[in-house]
Design a protein around this motif. Structure first.
Motif, PDB file in Angstrom:
ATOM      1  N   PHE A  91       0.881  -1.231  -0.149  1.00 52.24           N
ATOM      2  CA  PHE A  91       0.000   0.044  -0.207  1.00 52.24           C
ATOM      3  C   PHE A  91       0.796   1.286  -0.096  1.00 52.24           C
ATOM      4  CE2 PHE A  91      -2.245   3.486   2.259  1.00 52.24           C
ATOM      5  CZ  PHE A  91      -3.350   3.593   1.533  1.00 52.24           C
ATOM      6  N   TYR A  92       1.762   1.439   0.836  1.00 52.84           N
ATOM      7  CA  TYR A  92       2.750   2.520   0.989  1.00 52.84           C
ATOM      8  C   TYR A  92       3.617   2.828  -0.205  1.00 52.84           C
ATOM      9  CZ  TYR A  92       1.296   2.920   5.795  1.00 52.84           C
ATOM     10  OH  TYR A  92       0.429   2.983   7.054  1.00 52.84           O
ATOM     11  N   ALA A  93       3.947   1.535  -0.772  1.00 53.46           N
ATOM     12  CA  ALA A  93       4.617   1.750  -2.231  1.00 53.46           C
ATOM     13  C   ALA A  93       3.882   2.465  -3.293  1.00 53.46           C
ATOM     14  CB  ALA A  93       5.031   0.404  -2.751  1.00 53.46           C
ATOM     15  N   ALA A  94       2.367   2.291  -3.307  1.00 56.89           N
ATOM     16  CA  ALA A  94       1.755   2.962  -4.430  1.00 56.89           C
ATOM     17  C   ALA A  94       0.748   4.130  -3.906  1.00 56.89           C
ATOM     18  CB  ALA A  94       0.559   1.653  -4.780  1.00 56.89           C
ATOM     19  N   ILE A  95       0.679   4.342  -2.688  1.00 59.14           N
ATOM     20  CA  ILE A  95      -0.195   5.446  -2.685  1.00 59.14           C
ATOM     21  C   ILE A  95       0.555   6.844  -2.723  1.00 59.14           C
ATOM     22  CG2 ILE A  95       0.089   6.021  -0.010  1.00 59.14           C
ATOM     23  CD1 ILE A  95      -3.345   5.851  -1.960  1.00 59.14           C
ATOM     24  N   PRO A  96       1.684   6.897  -2.690  1.00 57.79           N
ATOM     25  CA  PRO A  96       2.362   8.358  -3.018  1.00 57.79           C
ATOM     26  C   PRO A  96       2.075   8.838  -4.515  1.00 57.79           C
ATOM     27  CG  PRO A  96       3.828   6.775  -1.874  1.00 57.79           C
ATOM     28  CD  PRO A  96       3.026   6.139  -2.269  1.00 57.79           C
ATOM     29  N   SER A  97       1.988   7.883  -5.336  1.00 58.37           N
ATOM     30  CA  SER A  97       1.559   8.406  -6.740  1.00 58.37           C
ATOM     31  C   SER A  97      -0.068   8.674  -6.910  1.00 58.37           C
ATOM     32  CB  SER A  97       1.983   7.358  -7.658  1.00 58.37           C
ATOM     33  OG  SER A  97       1.494   6.041  -7.397  1.00 58.37           O
ATOM     34  N   PHE A  98      -0.820   8.469  -6.023  1.00 54.98           N
ATOM     35  CA  PHE A  98      -2.133   8.770  -6.102  1.00 54.98           C
ATOM     36  C   PHE A  98      -2.483  10.079  -6.313  1.00 54.98           C
ATOM     37  CE2 PHE A  98      -6.491   9.426  -4.393  1.00 54.98           C
ATOM     38  CZ  PHE A  98      -7.116   9.206  -5.188  1.00 54.98           C
ATOM     39  N   LYS A  99      -3.106  10.957  -7.272  1.00 54.18           N
ATOM     40  CA  LYS A  99      -3.402  12.173  -7.528  1.00 54.18           C
ATOM     41  C   LYS A  99      -4.548  12.636  -7.040  1.00 54.18           C
ATOM     42  CE  LYS A  99       0.612  13.164 -10.440  1.00 54.18           C
ATOM     43  NZ  LYS A  99       1.413  12.037 -10.056  1.00 54.18           N
ATOM     44  N   GLY A 100      -5.593  11.516  -7.053  1.00 57.02           N
ATOM     45  CA  GLY A 100      -6.902  12.014  -6.576  1.00 57.02           C
ATOM     46  C   GLY A 100      -7.803  11.691  -7.834  1.00 57.02           C
ATOM     47  N   ALA A 101      -9.010  11.552  -7.211  1.00 55.10           N
ATOM     48  CA  ALA A 101     -10.085  11.324  -8.475  1.00 55.10           C
ATOM     49  C   ALA A 101     -10.611  12.887  -9.014  1.00 55.10           C
ATOM     50  CB  ALA A 101     -11.512  11.083  -7.621  1.00 55.10           C
ATOM     51  N   ALA A 102     -11.132  12.739 -10.179  1.00 55.78           N
ATOM     52  CA  ALA A 102     -11.146  13.948 -11.086  1.00 55.78           C
ATOM     53  C   ALA A 102     -12.481  14.707 -10.134  1.00 55.78           C
ATOM     54  CB  ALA A 102     -11.856  13.645 -12.221  1.00 55.78           C
ATOM     55  N   LYS A 103     -12.050  16.185 -10.225  1.00 56.98           N
ATOM     56  CA  LYS A 103     -12.855  16.945  -9.479  1.00 56.98           C
ATOM     57  C   LYS A 103     -12.819  16.960  -7.868  1.00 56.98           C
ATOM     58  CE  LYS A 103     -16.128  17.417 -13.473  1.00 56.98           C
ATOM     59  NZ  LYS A 103     -17.516  16.984 -13.957  1.00 56.98           N
ATOM     60  N   ARG A 104     -11.867  16.123  -7.448  1.00 59.55           N
ATOM     61  CA  ARG A 104     -11.914  16.235  -5.989  1.00 59.55           C
ATOM     62  C   ARG A 104     -10.467  16.863  -5.473  1.00 59.55           C
ATOM     63  NH1 ARG A 104     -15.991  13.461  -8.188  1.00 59.55           N
ATOM     64  NH2 ARG A 104     -17.406  12.414  -6.641  1.00 59.55           N
ATOM     65  N   LEU A 105     -10.645  18.060  -5.079  1.00 55.30           N
ATOM     66  CA  LEU A 105      -9.565  18.955  -4.771  1.00 55.30           C
ATOM     67  C   LEU A 105      -8.691  18.983  -5.967  1.00 55.30           C
ATOM     68  CD1 LEU A 105      -8.809  18.578  -1.170  1.00 55.30           C
ATOM     69  CD2 LEU A 105      -9.249  20.881  -2.266  1.00 55.30           C
ATOM     70  N   GLU A 106      -9.124  19.261  -7.167  1.00 56.85           N
ATOM     71  CA  GLU A 106      -8.347  19.127  -8.652  1.00 56.85           C
ATOM     72  C   GLU A 106      -7.685  20.431  -8.640  1.00 56.85           C
ATOM     73  OE1 GLU A 106      -9.504  18.754 -13.052  1.00 56.85           O
ATOM     74  OE2 GLU A 106     -10.498  17.677 -11.885  1.00 56.85           O
ATOM     75  N   LEU A 107      -6.530  20.546  -8.779  1.00 56.84           N
ATOM     76  CA  LEU A 107      -5.622  21.588  -9.078  1.00 56.84           C
ATOM     77  C   LEU A 107      -5.836  22.233 -10.405  1.00 56.84           C
ATOM     78  CD1 LEU A 107      -3.158  23.523  -7.898  1.00 56.84           C
ATOM     79  CD2 LEU A 107      -1.801  21.971  -9.143  1.00 56.84           C
ATOM     80  N   VAL A 108      -6.405  23.652 -10.068  1.00 57.24           N
ATOM     81  CA  VAL A 108      -6.634  24.359 -11.503  1.00 57.24           C
ATOM     82  C   VAL A 108      -5.380  25.113 -12.011  1.00 57.24           C
ATOM     83  CG1 VAL A 108      -7.906  26.077 -12.597  1.00 57.24           C
ATOM     84  CG2 VAL A 108      -9.021  24.483 -11.063  1.00 57.24           C
ATOM     85  N   GLY A 109      -4.759  25.742 -11.229  1.00 55.77           N
ATOM     86  CA  GLY A 109      -3.300  26.439 -11.520  1.00 55.77           C
ATOM     87  C   GLY A 109      -2.990  26.890 -10.067  1.00 55.77           C
ATOM     88  N   GLN A 110      -1.407  27.383 -10.084  1.00 59.02           N
ATOM     89  CA  GLN A 110      -0.804  27.871  -8.972  1.00 59.02           C
ATOM     90  C   GLN A 110       0.494  28.637  -9.416  1.00 59.02           C
ATOM     91  OE1 GLN A 110       1.196  24.783  -6.645  1.00 59.02           O
ATOM     92  NE2 GLN A 110       1.403  23.523  -8.441  1.00 59.02           N
ATOM     93  N   ASN A 111       0.857  29.733  -8.674  1.00 57.02           N
ATOM     94  CA  ASN A 111       1.952  30.193  -8.654  1.00 57.02           C
ATOM     95  C   ASN A 111       2.648  30.229  -7.197  1.00 57.02           C
ATOM     96  OD1 ASN A 111       0.998  32.432  -7.499  1.00 57.02           O
ATOM     97  ND2 ASN A 111       0.503  33.491  -9.277  1.00 57.02           N
ATOM     98  N   ALA A 112       3.704  31.156  -7.172  1.00 57.23           N
ATOM     99  CA  ALA A 112       4.273  31.007  -5.797  1.00 57.23           C
ATOM    100  C   ALA A 112       3.723  31.688  -4.549  1.00 57.23           C
ATOM    101  CB  ALA A 112       5.621  32.020  -5.989  1.00 57.23           C
ATOM    102  N   GLU A 113       2.628  32.271  -5.032  1.00 51.97           N
ATOM    103  CA  GLU A 113       1.599  32.910  -3.850  1.00 51.97           C
ATOM    104  C   GLU A 113       0.322  32.511  -3.770  1.00 51.97           C
ATOM    105  OE1 GLU A 113       3.323  37.085  -2.796  1.00 51.97           O
ATOM    106  OE2 GLU A 113       2.382  37.150  -4.665  1.00 51.97           O
ATOM    107  N   THR A 114      -0.248  31.853  -4.925  1.00 52.08           N
ATOM    108  CA  THR A 114      -1.810  31.453  -4.901  1.00 52.08           C
ATOM    109  C   THR A 114      -1.835  29.850  -5.568  1.00 52.08           C
ATOM    110  OG1 THR A 114      -2.413  33.503  -5.448  1.00 52.08           O
ATOM    111  CG2 THR A 114      -3.792  32.210  -5.856  1.00 52.08           C
ATOM    112  N   VAL A 115      -2.704  29.236  -5.058  1.00 48.41           N
ATOM    113  CA  VAL A 115      -2.991  27.897  -5.549  1.00 48.41           C
ATOM    114  C   VAL A 115      -4.586  27.883  -5.484  1.00 48.41           C
ATOM    115  CG1 VAL A 115      -3.256  25.423  -4.964  1.00 48.41           C
ATOM    116  CG2 VAL A 115      -1.093  26.773  -4.250  1.00 48.41           C
ATOM    117  N   ILE A 116      -5.316  27.398  -6.677  1.00 44.99           N
ATOM    118  CA  ILE A 116      -6.516  27.439  -7.209  1.00 44.99           C
ATOM    119  C   ILE A 116      -6.879  26.054  -7.237  1.00 44.99           C
ATOM    120  CG2 ILE A 116      -8.071  28.015  -8.713  1.00 44.99           C
ATOM    121  CD1 ILE A 116      -6.444  30.521  -9.460  1.00 44.99           C
ATOM    122  N   TYR A 117      -8.064  25.529  -6.377  1.00 46.47           N
ATOM    123  CA  TYR A 117      -8.502  24.167  -6.567  1.00 46.47           C
ATOM    124  C   TYR A 117     -10.111  24.353  -6.911  1.00 46.47           C
ATOM    125  CZ  TYR A 117      -4.660  22.616  -3.496  1.00 46.47           C
ATOM    126  OH  TYR A 117      -3.513  22.440  -3.237  1.00 46.47           O
TER     127      TYR A 117
END
Length: 453
Positions: A295-321
């Protein structure tokens, strides 16, 4: 060769099941009166998109092996009437999935929140270790072509939805699956259009737990009072496995699991709710042959399901989910997660009220204090959506009273919302957009691009 017709083929689960069966060599036809993206393109790519929208009884012929009936259809659907007249076998999609899974080990993930993410985590780990499995999940997952798969695999992992099975089958979908291993993540009132009584809603989960057979496994979130109560009931020869959030720490906007040997393991997902989801997934996997080390070998590469805290964009000061959160418990958990991950940044959190429940005056009080983790809480709703759902009008003042937050900003058109967001200072500030809709067609990517300039 089996020939199957889908009534309301455009649904999220329906079109994925249709595509999977088509890929396996079944002859698939379907109808619907409206099909939106991405279903439309995905069906078209497989030659399964109906030539015309609408219902056509002539498509229902005696040579059909069965009909699969979607929840979007009505009880007086003319194709359904024709199938009943001809005596053709009619399945809801959960009934059909069960019929194809009789000789498999069935794993069902249930709960008012978290079930899509937990199911996705389980599928990710199984695929990482090249295990053979079938599945049904409620969102697209990276590395998977469809949201459903049926084969000769020995195990199937199913996201168990408590909503009604079909227009002629009024029991919850998850009661059709008869699990051997079942996880229950949490219970918070939802779907009040079909469960207007909260106790009736909770009772469906009790019925599911009571379905577990001897030697079955019941994995449940012991921090959820209602689930813990269901879990406390003794069921003959059923193994009980309560779980909590996995031990972790947050450092520089990153989340690390703390393992039993005190080592730290960086993961992509974050938030208290996701640490519960992750631990629940680990417990489920332990029941179907995946060791903790795997389990611990595999889970670090899990990025999440679509539309669940999905990263839209970011820069050094702002993250948009953006996030699918719309029910009160999900809104609270997601808002708290982003604030906890970036405690020194201002959080602007926007929620669209879009579902029947969220726009119902009798339910609005469930949102009291749920946006309080945000520094700038915002609610958007469209009066047109209320008209479409035939619900009584609500006002911005109604929203402010029920949310119990004096700082709440309320908008009823997306251009005003967009102007408000663009007027904010985005230095050391994050944006969270939560909805099962689209904020009236707001272009998230364009908005993010402008904010991050």
């Amino acid at each position: 060769m089996q020939k199957i017709h889908f009534i309301a083929i455009g649904g999220a689960a329906m079109h994925n099941l249709a595509i999977d069966l088509h890929n396996r060599g079944f002859v698939i036809t379907g109808s619907d009166d409206e099909i939106y993206e991405p279903s439309r393109t995905l069906l078209a790519d497989k030659g399964l998109l109906p030539a015309e929208m609408g219902w056509f009884p002539e498509k229902i012929t005696a040579d059909l092996s069965c009909v699969i009936l979607g929840m979007h259809a009505r009880v007086d659907n003319p194709e359904l009437a024709k199938a009943q007249e001809l005596g053709i076998k009619i399945y809801s999609y959960p009934e059909f999935i069960y019929s194809q899974s009789l000789h498999k080990q069935r794993v069902v993930i249930a709960g008012s929140h978290g079930k899509t993410t937990i199911t996705s985590m389980i599928l990710h780990v199984l695929k990482y270790h090249k295990r053979k499995f079938d599945y049904m999940v409620g969102a697209r997952i990276e590395g998977f072509d469809t949201m459903a798969k049926l084969s000769d695999a020995p195990v199937i992992v199913i996201e168990g939805d408590e909503y009604l099975s079909s227009p002629i089958d009024r029991q919850p979908k998850f009661l059709h699956y008869h699990p051997h291993v079942m996880l229950m993540s949490g219970i918070a009132w939802d779907h009040i259009n079909v469960y207007p009584d909260f106790n009736d809603y909770v009772h469906q989960f009790e019925l599911l737990a009571d379905e577990l057979p001897k030697a079955g496994s019941f994995i449940y979130d012991e921090t959820d009072a209602l689930v813990a109560k269901i879990g406390s009931v003794e069921r003959e020869a059923v193994r009980k496995l309560p779980y909590q959030a996995h031990p972790s720490k947050v450092r520089d906007g990153k989340t690390f699991l703390i393992l039993s040997n005190k080592k730290e393991l960086e993961i992509e997902v974050f938030g208290e709710h996701n640490l519960k989801n992750l631990n629940g997934a680990k417990f489920v996997l332990s029941q179907i042959g995946i060791e903790d080390e795997e389990f611990y070998a595999a889970i670090p590469s899990f990025k999440g399901a679509a539309k669940r805290l999905e990263l839209v964009g970011q820069n050094a000061e702002t993250v948009i989910y953006k996030d699918f959160a719309h029910a009160p418990s999900k809104v609270e958990a997601t808002t708290k997660a982003v604030k906890a991950q970036f405690p020194n940044r201002q959080l602007i959190a926007c929620l669209e009220l879009h579902t029947f429940s969220s726009l119902n005056k009798d339910f609005l009080g469930e949102y009291a204090n749920k946006l309080n983790a945000a520094d700038v809480p915002v609610v958007y709703f469209s009066p047109k959506t209320l008209e479409h759902k035939k619900l009584p009008a609500i006002t911005p003042e109604d929203i402010k009273v029920h949310f119990n937050n004096p700082n709440l900003q309320v908008f009823t058109d997306n251009e005003s919302l967009k102007a408000f967001l663009l007027s904010q200072s985005w230095r050391n500030a994050n944006l969270l957009m939560m909805s099962s809709g689209t904020f009236g067609g707001l272009d998230f990517n364009e908005l993010a691009k402008t904010i991050l300039m």
